[in-house]
Design a protein around this motif. Structure first.
Motif, mmCIF file in Angstrom:
data_model
loop_
_atom_site.group_PDB
_atom_site.id
_atom_site.type_symbol
_atom_site.label_atom_id
_atom_site.label_comp_id
_atom_site.label_asym_id
_atom_site.label_seq_id
_atom_site.Cartn_x
_atom_site.Cartn_y
_atom_site.Cartn_z
ATOM 1 N N LEU A 33 0.971 -1.053 0.007
ATOM 2 C CA LEU A 33 0.255 0.080 0.099
ATOM 3 C C LEU A 33 0.897 1.121 -0.086
ATOM 4 N N VAL A 34 1.986 1.317 0.687
ATOM 5 C CA VAL A 34 2.653 2.298 0.713
ATOM 6 C C VAL A 34 3.324 2.599 -0.659
ATOM 7 N N LYS A 35 3.752 1.498 -1.160
ATOM 8 C CA LYS A 35 4.341 1.608 -2.745
ATOM 9 C C LYS A 35 3.131 2.067 -3.545
ATOM 10 N N THR A 36 1.814 1.877 -3.507
ATOM 11 C CA THR A 36 0.927 2.459 -4.204
ATOM 12 C C THR A 36 0.833 4.061 -3.945
ATOM 13 N N TRP A 37 0.947 4.369 -2.654
ATOM 14 C CA TRP A 37 0.931 5.833 -2.389
ATOM 15 C C TRP A 37 1.999 6.408 -3.059
ATOM 16 N N LYS A 38 3.056 5.939 -2.769
ATOM 17 C CA LYS A 38 4.300 6.529 -3.456
ATOM 18 C C LYS A 38 4.143 6.732 -4.908
ATOM 19 N N GLN A 39 3.523 6.063 -5.707
ATOM 20 C CA GLN A 39 3.287 6.064 -7.092
ATOM 21 C C GLN A 39 2.167 7.023 -7.287
ATOM 22 N N ALA A 40 1.151 7.252 -6.718
ATOM 23 C CA ALA A 40 0.256 8.157 -6.869
ATOM 24 C C ALA A 40 0.519 9.467 -6.279
ATOM 25 N N GLY A 41 1.596 9.568 -5.208
ATOM 26 C CA GLY A 41 1.926 10.979 -4.750
ATOM 27 C C GLY A 41 0.865 11.245 -3.466
ATOM 28 N N ALA A 42 -0.082 10.321 -3.173
ATOM 29 C CA ALA A 42 -0.977 10.635 -1.973
ATOM 30 C C ALA A 42 -1.559 9.256 -1.671
ATOM 31 N N ALA A 43 -2.037 9.401 -0.211
ATOM 32 C CA ALA A 43 -2.835 8.417 0.310
ATOM 33 C C ALA A 43 -4.492 8.925 0.566
ATOM 34 N N LYS A 44 -5.401 7.866 0.263
ATOM 35 C CA LYS A 44 -6.841 8.507 0.458
ATOM 36 C C LYS A 44 -7.264 8.250 1.799
ATOM 37 N N VAL A 45 -7.857 8.933 2.465
ATOM 38 C CA VAL A 45 -8.372 8.646 3.826
ATOM 39 C C VAL A 45 -9.865 9.171 3.831
ATOM 40 N N VAL A 69 -0.849 14.152 12.512
ATOM 41 C CA VAL A 69 -0.087 12.985 12.955
ATOM 42 C C VAL A 69 -0.057 12.045 11.712
ATOM 43 N N SER A 70 -1.079 11.873 10.976
ATOM 44 C CA SER A 70 -0.939 11.183 9.739
ATOM 45 C C SER A 70 0.017 11.629 8.686
ATOM 46 N N GLN A 71 0.059 13.137 8.600
ATOM 47 C CA GLN A 71 0.841 13.669 7.519
ATOM 48 C C GLN A 71 2.221 13.476 7.880
ATOM 49 N N GLU A 72 2.484 13.468 9.447
ATOM 50 C CA GLU A 72 4.087 13.192 10.076
ATOM 51 C C GLU A 72 4.404 11.636 9.668
ATOM 52 N N VAL A 73 3.404 10.947 9.763
ATOM 53 C CA VAL A 73 3.730 9.518 9.354
ATOM 54 C C VAL A 73 4.044 9.416 8.239
ATOM 55 N N LEU A 74 3.199 9.677 7.211
ATOM 56 C CA LEU A 74 3.374 9.702 5.595
ATOM 57 C C LEU A 74 4.854 10.163 5.299
ATOM 58 N N LYS A 75 4.974 11.481 5.814
ATOM 59 C CA LYS A 75 6.241 12.162 5.587
ATOM 60 C C LYS A 75 7.356 11.139 5.590
ATOM 61 N N GLY A 76 7.326 10.415 6.903
ATOM 62 C CA GLY A 76 8.232 9.657 7.299
ATOM 63 C C GLY A 76 8.507 8.316 6.458
ATOM 64 N N LEU A 77 7.507 8.047 5.812
ATOM 65 C CA LEU A 77 7.322 6.856 4.761
ATOM 66 C C LEU A 77 7.658 7.285 3.435
ATOM 67 N N GLY A 78 7.905 8.501 3.059
ATOM 68 C CA GLY A 78 8.120 9.093 1.774
ATOM 69 C C GLY A 78 7.024 9.387 1.012
ATOM 70 N N VAL A 79 5.815 9.565 1.500
ATOM 71 C CA VAL A 79 4.544 9.827 1.028
ATOM 72 C C VAL A 79 4.182 11.225 1.150
ATOM 73 N N PRO A 80 4.020 11.892 -0.031
ATOM 74 C CA PRO A 80 3.921 13.410 -0.012
ATOM 75 C C PRO A 80 2.805 14.144 0.640
ATOM 76 N N LYS A 81 1.547 13.400 0.601
ATOM 77 C CA LYS A 81 0.399 14.185 1.338
ATOM 78 C C LYS A 81 -0.864 13.012 1.251
ATOM 79 N N LEU A 82 -1.739 13.357 1.740
ATOM 80 C CA LEU A 82 -2.978 12.629 1.985
ATOM 81 C C LEU A 82 -4.264 13.580 1.396
ATOM 82 N N THR A 83 -5.420 12.891 0.950
ATOM 83 C CA THR A 83 -6.713 13.600 0.341
ATOM 84 C C THR A 83 -7.443 12.803 1.248
ATOM 85 N N ALA A 84 -8.606 13.667 1.620
ATOM 86 C CA ALA A 84 -9.573 13.085 2.346
ATOM 87 C C ALA A 84 -11.111 13.402 1.640
#
Length: 284
Positions: A33-45, A69-84
């Protein structure tokens, strides 16, 4: 000598495996899932409107403690942002299971029932439940038990919430419960005279006096924890989040958000709550 060399080689090899495993966990290397986020440039929540935990600003940006908190975690995982996307409490888990979004940072309490269907991270808040009542607390309600004993007490709860389930468990009659879609509706039910109390987490209503209510913490209610929720099959991503969250606790970032920015005043309790099983013993 050869035995010693072999022993050293074995230890070195084991350490190497451990270091690689730790690095993989820290980067989410084994989490698809993290790899998918990196490819997409964002996680969807998905979130409900639950300030100060999670809400959407007038400009359409997700905000709140759990979002940060979620954004800090995603940053640590190399994912730029989230969309909600905004949804209701009772639609969150079904939408997650249907893959409409990737995880839930919306303020969901860890409960035994939810642990059966989702994978929770380590807790990111710890609290008890509170009643939000009119100033002066006209019905003199102190918690679930007093509401159950007062046949005239009308109690608002979020539909599908842990408070709704616990109220039922504490014998609050169904006819006294009013189910509301969000926190704003719960507060409005009290200030508008349709409910005598709105029960939700003790930090779920910021500056209650400015909203026309006062907070009464139910000191007999169990300690509850909020965590981020994933599908069971995405447990590897949950594990990567756990590594990052524990790092945020250790380096002081989470405390700055929890205490300094959002004003939650029980950091010591949260600091001692290091895994979901601290809240629900059999939660996996």
């Amino acid at each position: 000598m050869l035995k010693n060399q072999s022993f050293v080689a074995i230890v070195a090899g084991a350490l190497g495996v451990a270091i690689c495993a730790t690095a993989a966990a820290q980067t989410g290397g084994d989490a698809a899932l993290v790899k998918t986020w990196k490819q997409a440039g964002a996680a969807k929540v998905a979130i409900a409107s639950t300030p100060p935990y999670a809400f959407v600003s007038p400009s359409g940006e997700p905000q709140g403690y759990l979002i940060e908190v979620s954004q800090e975690v995603l940053k640590g995982l190399g994912v730029p942002k989230l969309t909600a996307v905004v949804t209701t409490w009772d639609a969150m888990i079904p939408g997650l299971q249907a893959r409409q979004y990737d995880f839930l940072p919306g303020g969901m309490n860890i409960t035994a029932a939810r642990c059966q269907v989702v994978a929770f991270t380590v807790p990111v808040t710890a609290q008890q439940d509170a009643l939000y009542v009119k100033p002066g607390n006209p019905k003199k309600l102190t918690g679930y038990a007093s509401a159950a004993k007062n046949a005239d007490a009308r109690v608002a709860v979020l539909a599908g919430s842990s408070q709704e389930a616990y109220a039922t468990k504490q014998n609050v009659p169904a006819g006294q419960l009013m189910r509301v879609p969000d926190i704003q509706s719960g507060i409005a039910a009290v200030t508008g005279g349709r409910a005598d109390a709105f029960i939700v987490g003790q930090f779920s209503v910021a500056e209650p006096e400015k909203k026309g209510v006062e907070r009464v913490v139910d000191l007999t209610s169990p300690a509850v924890g909020i965590a981020l929720a994933f599908r069971k099959e995405d447990a590897a991503t949950r594990d990567a989040f756990d590594v990052q969250i524990n790092g945020l606790k250790a380096n002081g970032t989470m405390k700055k958000l929890y205490v300094d920015k959002y004003g939650f005043n029980n950091w010591d309790l949260l600091a001692r709550t290091n895994k979901a099983t601290d809240i629900v013993p059999d939660c996996k």
